[in-house]
Design a protein around this motif. Structure first.
Motif, PDB file in Angstrom:
ATOM      1  N   SER A  27      13.384   6.991  35.059  1.00  0.00           N
ATOM      2  CA  SER A  27      12.634   7.478  36.217  1.00  0.00           C
ATOM      3  C   SER A  27      11.878   8.755  35.866  1.00  0.00           C
ATOM      4  O   SER A  27      10.697   8.898  36.191  1.00  0.00           O
ATOM      5  N   SER A  48       8.977   7.991  33.484  1.00  0.00           N
ATOM      6  CA  SER A  48       7.855   7.294  34.132  1.00  0.00           C
ATOM      7  C   SER A  48       6.952   8.251  34.893  1.00  0.00           C
ATOM      8  O   SER A  48       5.796   7.934  35.162  1.00  0.00           O
ATOM      9  N   PHE A 104      17.297  -3.212  36.331  1.00  0.00           N
ATOM     10  CA  PHE A 104      15.913  -3.481  36.698  1.00  0.00           C
ATOM     11  C   PHE A 104      15.712  -4.884  37.262  1.00  0.00           C
ATOM     12  O   PHE A 104      14.714  -5.149  37.915  1.00  0.00           O
ATOM     13  N   ILE A 130      10.189  -2.907  28.247  1.00  0.00           N
ATOM     14  CA  ILE A 130      10.258  -2.600  29.674  1.00  0.00           C
ATOM     15  C   ILE A 130       9.023  -1.784  30.023  1.00  0.00           C
ATOM     16  O   ILE A 130       8.769  -0.753  29.414  1.00  0.00           O
ATOM     17  N   LEU A 184       6.838   0.442  32.732  1.00  0.00           N
ATOM     18  CA  LEU A 184       6.943   1.279  33.919  1.00  0.00           C
ATOM     19  C   LEU A 184       5.525   1.626  34.351  1.00  0.00           C
ATOM     20  O   LEU A 184       4.820   2.309  33.633  1.00  0.00           O
ATOM     21  N   THR A 214       8.818  -1.625  37.795  1.00  0.00           N
ATOM     22  CA  THR A 214       9.426  -1.837  36.492  1.00  0.00           C
ATOM     23  C   THR A 214       9.408  -3.330  36.191  1.00  0.00           C
ATOM     24  O   THR A 214       9.811  -4.142  37.016  1.00  0.00           O
TER      25      THR A 214
END
Length: 94
Positions: free
Chosen positions: A23, A26, A50, A71, A73, A78
């Motif tokens: 978090s 991002s 996620f 992954i 972001l 996500t």
């Protein structure tokens, strides 16, 4: 899910701690690509998080040594792009 390692944290604690890291990362718009190197259990916990899957589902995910998981972001969204890719380990064609 609630088991903890000796002198360690629970799986839920690990999942929460690493999700908070994602978090924070991002929010840093200057970062375009982030590479994290970690243990398979961390990757499996994040994928479960996620996907909104229970942590108990992590045992149904394969994460091989030296594999990659992508992954994305973006815009508070996500996306799991791939899990357990080992294509980079295959020998180049002759």
């Amino acid at each position: 899910e609630r088991a903890s390692f000796p002198a360690g944290e629970t799986m839920i604690g690990l999942e929460t701690r690493v999700a908070e890291l994602f978090s924070e990362l991002s929010k840093r718009r200057e970062l375009r690509v982030i590479v994290l190197v970690t243990h398979d259990v961390v990757i499996r916990a994040l994928v479960c998080r996620f996907l909104d899957a229970p942590l108990s589902a992590m045992h149904r995910l394969s994460v091989d040594l030296a594999s990659t998981t992508g992954i994305s972001l973006a815009n508070d969204k996500t996306t799991i792009d791939w899990v357990n890719s080992t294509s980079h380990l295959e020998p180049a064609p002759s």
